[in-house]
Scaffold this motif. Structure first.
Motif, PDB file in Angstrom:
ATOM      1  N   ALA A  37       8.379  -7.661  -1.459  1.00 30.14           N
ATOM      2  CA  ALA A  37       8.483  -7.375   0.390  1.00 30.14           C
ATOM      3  C   ALA A  37       7.370  -5.992   0.375  1.00 30.14           C
ATOM      4  N   THR A  38       7.465  -5.772   1.714  1.00 30.40           N
ATOM      5  CA  THR A  38       6.445  -5.106   1.275  1.00 30.40           C
ATOM      6  C   THR A  38       6.707  -4.398   3.391  1.00 30.40           C
ATOM      7  N   SER A 208      -6.892   1.542   8.622  1.00 30.91           N
ATOM      8  CA  SER A 208      -7.995   1.679   7.735  1.00 30.91           C
ATOM      9  C   SER A 208      -6.837   0.416   7.101  1.00 30.91           C
ATOM     10  N   VAL A 209      -7.600   1.010   6.008  1.00 30.62           N
ATOM     11  CA  VAL A 209      -7.056  -1.098   4.745  1.00 30.62           C
ATOM     12  C   VAL A 209      -6.351  -0.015   3.654  1.00 30.62           C
ATOM     13  N   VAL A 210      -5.799   0.405   2.892  1.00 29.37           N
ATOM     14  CA  VAL A 210      -5.374   1.579   1.668  1.00 29.37           C
ATOM     15  C   VAL A 210      -4.575   0.583   1.038  1.00 29.37           C
ATOM     16  N   SER A 211      -4.967   1.574  -0.629  1.00 29.83           N
ATOM     17  CA  SER A 211      -4.198   0.582  -2.378  1.00 29.83           C
ATOM     18  C   SER A 211      -3.609   1.673  -2.489  1.00 29.83           C
ATOM     19  N   ILE A 212      -2.208   0.979  -2.573  1.00 33.11           N
ATOM     20  CA  ILE A 212      -0.343   1.789  -2.590  1.00 33.11           C
ATOM     21  C   ILE A 212       0.472   1.370  -3.049  1.00 33.11           C
ATOM     22  N   SER A 213       1.211   1.865  -3.952  1.00 29.13           N
ATOM     23  CA  SER A 213       2.039   1.402  -4.706  1.00 29.13           C
ATOM     24  C   SER A 213       3.466   2.895  -4.198  1.00 29.13           C
ATOM     25  N   TYR A 214       4.179   1.869  -4.031  1.00 20.95           N
ATOM     26  CA  TYR A 214       5.624   2.354  -2.896  1.00 20.95           C
ATOM     27  C   TYR A 214       7.176   1.523  -4.172  1.00 20.95           C
ATOM     28  N   HIS A 215       8.025   2.975  -3.875  1.00 23.20           N
ATOM     29  CA  HIS A 215       9.594   2.576  -4.010  1.00 23.20           C
ATOM     30  C   HIS A 215       9.558   2.640  -2.698  1.00 23.20           C
ATOM     31  N   GLY A 216      10.805   1.890  -2.250  1.00 29.48           N
ATOM     32  CA  GLY A 216      11.538   1.395  -0.906  1.00 29.48           C
ATOM     33  C   GLY A 216      13.017   1.048  -1.113  1.00 29.48           C
ATOM     34  N   GLY A 230       4.159  -2.684 -11.226  1.00 28.81           N
ATOM     35  CA  GLY A 230       2.988  -3.993 -11.044  1.00 28.81           C
ATOM     36  C   GLY A 230       1.957  -3.279 -10.469  1.00 28.81           C
ATOM     37  N   ASP A 231       0.905  -3.988 -10.206  1.00 25.71           N
ATOM     38  CA  ASP A 231      -0.143  -3.069  -9.509  1.00 25.71           C
ATOM     39  C   ASP A 231      -0.181  -2.771  -7.979  1.00 25.71           C
ATOM     40  N   PRO A 232      -0.912  -1.878  -7.287  1.00 26.56           N
ATOM     41  CA  PRO A 232      -1.112  -1.513  -6.138  1.00 26.56           C
ATOM     42  C   PRO A 232      -1.081  -2.586  -5.242  1.00 26.56           C
ATOM     43  N   ILE A 233      -0.592  -2.397  -3.903  1.00 27.86           N
ATOM     44  CA  ILE A 233      -0.785  -2.703  -3.102  1.00 27.86           C
ATOM     45  C   ILE A 233      -2.176  -2.702  -2.185  1.00 27.86           C
ATOM     46  N   ASN A 234      -2.845  -3.970  -1.422  1.00 26.47           N
ATOM     47  CA  ASN A 234      -4.224  -3.571  -0.406  1.00 26.47           C
ATOM     48  C   ASN A 234      -2.673  -3.380   1.539  1.00 26.47           C
ATOM     49  N   PHE A 235      -2.852  -2.311   2.387  1.00 22.58           N
ATOM     50  CA  PHE A 235      -2.440  -2.416   3.198  1.00 22.58           C
ATOM     51  C   PHE A 235      -2.989  -2.155   4.439  1.00 22.58           C
ATOM     52  N   LYS A 286       8.900   6.756  -2.156  1.00 22.77           N
ATOM     53  CA  LYS A 286       8.196   7.200  -2.828  1.00 22.77           C
ATOM     54  C   LYS A 286       6.614   6.507  -2.639  1.00 22.77           C
ATOM     55  N   VAL A 287       6.140   7.073  -2.539  1.00 21.15           N
ATOM     56  CA  VAL A 287       4.384   6.188  -2.266  1.00 21.15           C
ATOM     57  C   VAL A 287       3.153   7.090  -2.699  1.00 21.15           C
ATOM     58  N   GLN A 288       2.587   6.410  -3.765  1.00 19.97           N
ATOM     59  CA  GLN A 288       1.224   6.689  -3.813  1.00 19.97           C
ATOM     60  C   GLN A 288       0.396   6.460  -3.237  1.00 19.97           C
ATOM     61  N   LEU A 289      -0.292   7.282  -2.539  1.00 17.88           N
ATOM     62  CA  LEU A 289      -1.768   6.571  -1.721  1.00 17.88           C
ATOM     63  C   LEU A 289      -3.451   6.559  -2.752  1.00 17.88           C
TER      64      LEU A 289
END
Length: 322
Positions: A37-38, A208-216, A230-235, A286-289
């Motif tokens: 989920a996002t 903006s639309v960003v490409s993100i890797s994250y862990h919530g 997995g791969d980063p997701i665009n938001f 934890k987010v990687q932009l």
């Protein structure tokens, strides 16, 4: 309609599954899960909750004075599959495990081992047919109101504990050296700087639309949302919850940060409709932009398609304005 006869019991089960104990913030950063989920600011996410590993209904207690070897042996016994590999018995055992995973961890709903044993007895008697349909209806009819009250009281208690723990963790995070506390109460702690160095690099804008890797995660360490593995997701940042958007806006491209989001900037007192995120939950990401794809900001303002900062023209207006 009583909770034990309505879909409300599903929400309670999900809620109970989410609320248990509070680990350290390091656990929040490192724990792996495959939730898809996002943090979108909607109630339409459809990915099902990921269940924890199955546990024995009646767990073995370990005396405080037991040796580490005894404790290790008991833990190994708890984790063993109690069926011969490759047999029909193992297949039926797997069916039981699957059903237990759908139910979730019921332990937080009971106070002690005696209560847990009675719950286990009720489950077993119903499943194997010791208690027929008429007896089930009679029991639930006579104790249904008390059962409703018990479920609500204990679920509320778990929710209050989770909210309190979340706010305390956010407060501790805010007191950490080097963190940034935004006006909204969102806390951003940069863990790794981008390639251009501390405080440098492209930033996102609200459009903006960003490409993100994250862990919530929740305050108890429950992973509700993650792209790890997995791969980063665009938001599009305009479509995510306010606190997540503010946290990302405070970051630079290439940075990795922990973002703590108070309930008011997340899903509020109500939580998500599916019960995955209980009301009052503080969220930790934890987010990687990875990359700002559109609408980026340079260190001194907006940037153009070539990645260079735009300068004001002679009329004092941005060169981006047509």
């Amino acid at each position: 309609m009583p909770l034990w006869k309505s879909t409300g019991v599903v929400w309670i089960t999900l809620f109970v599954f989410l609320a248990s104990t509070t680990p350290s913030l390091g656990f929040l950063i490192l724990r792996h899960n495959t939730m898809t989920a996002t943090p979108m600011d909607t109630s339409t996410t459809t990915a099902p909750p990921t269940h924890k590993s199955p546990v024995s209904v009646v767990s073995m207690s370990v005396d405080d004075n037991s040796s580490s070897e005894e404790t290790s042996t008991q833990q190994q016994q708890q984790q063993q599959v109690r069926a011969e590999p490759g047999t029909h018995e193992e297949l039926m055992y797997a069916l039981g495990v699957n059903l237990a995973r759908q139910l979730g961890d019921i332990r937080p709903l009971v106070k002690d081992g005696e209560e847990l044993a009675q719950v286990a007895k009720g489950l077993l008697d119903t499943v194997v047919g010791r208690l027929d349909e008429e007896a089930q209806r009679s029991l639930l009819g006579s104790r249904g109101k008390e059962l409703d009250q018990l479920i609500v009281e204990r679920a509320n208690s778990l929710r209050e504990k989770l909210e309190q723990n979340g706010r305390e963790m956010l407060k501790n995070m805010a007191e950490t050296e080097g963190v940034k506390v935004l006006d909204s109460g969102v806390v951003v702690h940069v863990l790794e700087h981008g390639p251009e160095g501390p405080g440098q690099g492209i930033r996102a804008s609200k459009a903006s639309v960003v490409s993100i890797s994250y862990h919530g995660t929740l305050a108890d360490g429950t992973v509700f949302d993650s792209t790890l593995g997995g791969d980063p997701i665009n938001f599009p940042l305009a479509k995510v919850i306010p606190g997540w958007r503010e946290g990302v806006l405070a970051m630079h491209e290439g940075e990795t940060a922990m973002i703590g989001i108070p309930p008011e900037q997340a899903y509020g007192a109500e939580g998500t409709p599916d019960g995955r995120i209980p009301g009052g939950s503080t969220l930790f990401f934890k987010v990687q932009l990875v990359k700002v794809l559109t609408g980026e900001m340079g260190g001194s303002g907006l940037v153009g398609p070539d990645g260079k900062a735009l300068k004001k023209n002679s009329e004092g207006e941005s060169g981006l304005i047509l």
